[in-house]
Design an enzyme around this catalytic site. Structure first.
Site, PDB file in Angstrom:
ATOM      1  N   ASP A  90     -13.433  14.814  -2.842  1.00  0.00           N
ATOM      2  CA  ASP A  90     -13.461  16.153  -3.458  1.00  0.00           C
ATOM      3  C   ASP A  90     -14.701  16.211  -4.344  1.00  0.00           C
ATOM      4  O   ASP A  90     -15.518  15.289  -4.300  1.00  0.00           O
ATOM      5  CB  ASP A  90     -12.151  16.356  -4.258  1.00  0.00           C
ATOM      6  N   THR A 112     -10.681   3.747  10.856  1.00  0.00           N
ATOM      7  CA  THR A 112     -10.516   2.846  12.010  1.00  0.00           C
ATOM      8  C   THR A 112      -9.887   3.556  13.209  1.00  0.00           C
ATOM      9  O   THR A 112      -9.889   3.033  14.316  1.00  0.00           O
ATOM     10  CB  THR A 112      -9.646   1.638  11.621  1.00  0.00           C
ATOM     11  N   LYS A 117       0.844  -1.192   0.000  1.00  0.00           N
ATOM     12  CA  LYS A 117       0.000   0.000   0.000  1.00  0.00           C
ATOM     13  C   LYS A 117       0.878   1.241   0.000  1.00  0.00           C
ATOM     14  O   LYS A 117       1.799   1.363   0.820  1.00  0.00           O
ATOM     15  CB  LYS A 117      -0.900   0.005   1.232  1.00  0.00           C
ATOM     16  N   LYS A 154      -7.307   8.021  -0.538  1.00  0.00           N
ATOM     17  CA  LYS A 154      -8.620   8.360   0.033  1.00  0.00           C
ATOM     18  C   LYS A 154      -9.167   9.656  -0.559  1.00  0.00           C
ATOM     19  O   LYS A 154      -9.390  10.641   0.146  1.00  0.00           O
ATOM     20  CB  LYS A 154      -8.529   8.506   1.559  1.00  0.00           C
ATOM     21  N   ASP A 189      -3.583   4.289  -1.641  1.00  0.00           N
ATOM     22  CA  ASP A 189      -4.481   4.715  -0.556  1.00  0.00           C
ATOM     23  C   ASP A 189      -4.407   6.230  -0.386  1.00  0.00           C
ATOM     24  O   ASP A 189      -3.776   6.736   0.535  1.00  0.00           O
ATOM     25  CB  ASP A 189      -4.053   3.987   0.730  1.00  0.00           C
ATOM     26  N   ARG A 220       2.416  -0.659  10.826  1.00  0.00           N
ATOM     27  CA  ARG A 220       3.459  -0.687  11.841  1.00  0.00           C
ATOM     28  C   ARG A 220       3.754  -2.046  12.450  1.00  0.00           C
ATOM     29  O   ARG A 220       4.893  -2.312  12.842  1.00  0.00           O
ATOM     30  CB  ARG A 220       3.120   0.343  12.930  1.00  0.00           C
TER      31      ARG A 220
HETATM   32  O1  C5P Z   1       0.358   1.109  11.060  1.00  0.00           O
HETATM   33  P1  C5P Z   1      -1.064   0.717  10.861  1.00  0.00           P
HETATM   34  O2  C5P Z   1      -1.248  -0.789  10.709  1.00  0.00           O
HETATM   35  O3  C5P Z   1      -2.022   1.324  11.850  1.00  0.00           O
HETATM   36  O4  C5P Z   1      -1.413   1.338   9.425  1.00  0.00           O
HETATM   37  C1  C5P Z   1      -2.701   1.283   8.882  1.00  0.00           C
HETATM   38  C2  C5P Z   1      -2.670   1.865   7.503  1.00  0.00           C
HETATM   39  O5  C5P Z   1      -3.985   1.772   6.947  1.00  0.00           O
HETATM   40  C3  C5P Z   1      -2.267   3.335   7.440  1.00  0.00           C
HETATM   41  O6  C5P Z   1      -1.507   3.497   6.260  1.00  0.00           O
HETATM   42  C4  C5P Z   1      -3.564   4.087   7.309  1.00  0.00           C
HETATM   43  O7  C5P Z   1      -3.444   5.246   6.549  1.00  0.00           O
HETATM   44  C5  C5P Z   1      -4.438   3.069   6.575  1.00  0.00           C
HETATM   45  N1  C5P Z   1      -5.871   3.172   6.806  1.00  0.00           N
HETATM   46  C6  C5P Z   1      -6.445   3.149   8.061  1.00  0.00           C
HETATM   47  N2  C5P Z   1      -7.806   3.295   8.215  1.00  0.00           N
HETATM   48  C7  C5P Z   1      -8.595   3.438   7.148  1.00  0.00           C
HETATM   49  C8  C5P Z   1      -8.024   3.416   5.864  1.00  0.00           C
HETATM   50  C9  C5P Z   1      -6.647   3.275   5.730  1.00  0.00           C
HETATM   51  O8  C5P Z   1      -5.742   2.973   9.060  1.00  0.00           O
HETATM   52  N3  C5P Z   1      -9.910   3.524   7.288  1.00  0.00           N
END
Ligand code: C5P
Length: 243
Positions: A65, A123, A33, A62, A60, A215
């Site tokens: 607009d 989330t 991603k 998102k 990603d 992460r």
């Molecule tokens: O590090 P972590 O596992 O929390 O990363 C989650 C990834 O998913 C991040 O890149 C974040 O931008 C993306 N994301 C998210 N929630 C969403 C859509 C995408 O955490 N609803």
């Protein structure tokens, strides 16, 4: 279970850092991603470079607009050949319709289809945060997730981004309506800024099609071993389901 369900979020601030990790990963084991941080730092060239290494890319960004702007951006992303891209479902039906039309127009030309999914509610947003945001839905976050999921479905998107904790809402949707689930944490990981989290195997059991993991993999002592371990755990669910 979907083929290759793990999408590793390359949340890095330089092309060098992203490419360093990608060169150790195997396109047979995961997808990647590219989000706002990496895309802002390294531009669309990083997407090309990762695709050249054989990875499917989830762009990603998102988008949210006016319909014309989102449609035009989606057209560029689809022309670049990304595997998946997303928009905020809260941008509304017209915006999603413009995105759908743009992606489909490129599909028709190239014979290859980018997937288009809609973000429901981030989330990172907790029920408490949501109640304070004044979005309506009587402060009921799950009702909002359901509403935006419906909107995405009606706009013929290929699926939604939602928390594992919201997956029960989409049980009735057709099987191929994808559920992409971030907020994944392994036992012992810090939640960080995520609120509605789940472990990988639990999310798959609850119906996730793809898991976005940042992460927990990129910050692990051994990211490759962590990825392999998660794939192994998921394969055990698969085996149990087929016995
Ligand atoms: O590090 P972590 O596992 O929390 O990363 C989650 C990834 O998913 C991040 O890149 C974040 O931008 C993306 N994301 C998210 N929630 C969403 C859509 C995408 O955490 N609803």
């Amino acid at each position: 279970m979907t083929d290759k369900p793990i999408i590793v979020a390359l949340d890095f601030d330089s092309a060098a850092a992203a490419l360093a990790l990608a060169s150790r990963l195997d396109p047979a084991l995961c997808r990647l991603k590219v989000g706002k941080e990496l895309h802002t730092a390294a531009g669309p060239q990083i997407v090309d470079a990762l695709m050249k290494q054989g990875f499917d890319i989830f762009l990603d960004l998102k988008f949210h607009d006016i319909p014309n702007t989102v449609g035009s951006a989606c057209k560029v992303a689809a022309s670049q050949g990304v595997w998946m891209m997303n928009v905020h479902a809260s941008g509304g039906e017209k915006m999603m319709a413009a995105a759908r039309e743009a992606v489909d127009s490129v599909t028709a030309a190239a014979g290859k289809k980018s997937l288009l999914i809609g973000v429901t509610v981030l989330t990172s947003v907790s029920q408490e945060d949501f109640s304070r945001m004044g979005f309506g839905f009587e402060g009921d976050l799950k009702a909002a997730v359901g509403f935006f999921g419906e909107l995405a479905y009606d706009a013929h998107l290929d699926g939604v981004v939602c928390s594992a904790q919201d997956l029960d809402i989409f049980k009735w949707k057709r099987k191929e309506f994808l559920r992409v689930t971030p907020g994944i944490r392994l036992a012992g990981d810090a939640a960080g800024d995520q609120s509605r989290i789940a472990a990988p195997a639990d999310a798959i059991k609850m119906g996730a099609s793809y898991l976005v993991i940042g992460r927990s993999i990129t910050g692990a002592k051994d990211p490759i071993a962590t990825l392999q371990q998660i794939n192994h755990e998921l394969s055990l669910i698969e085996q149990k389901a087929t016995v």
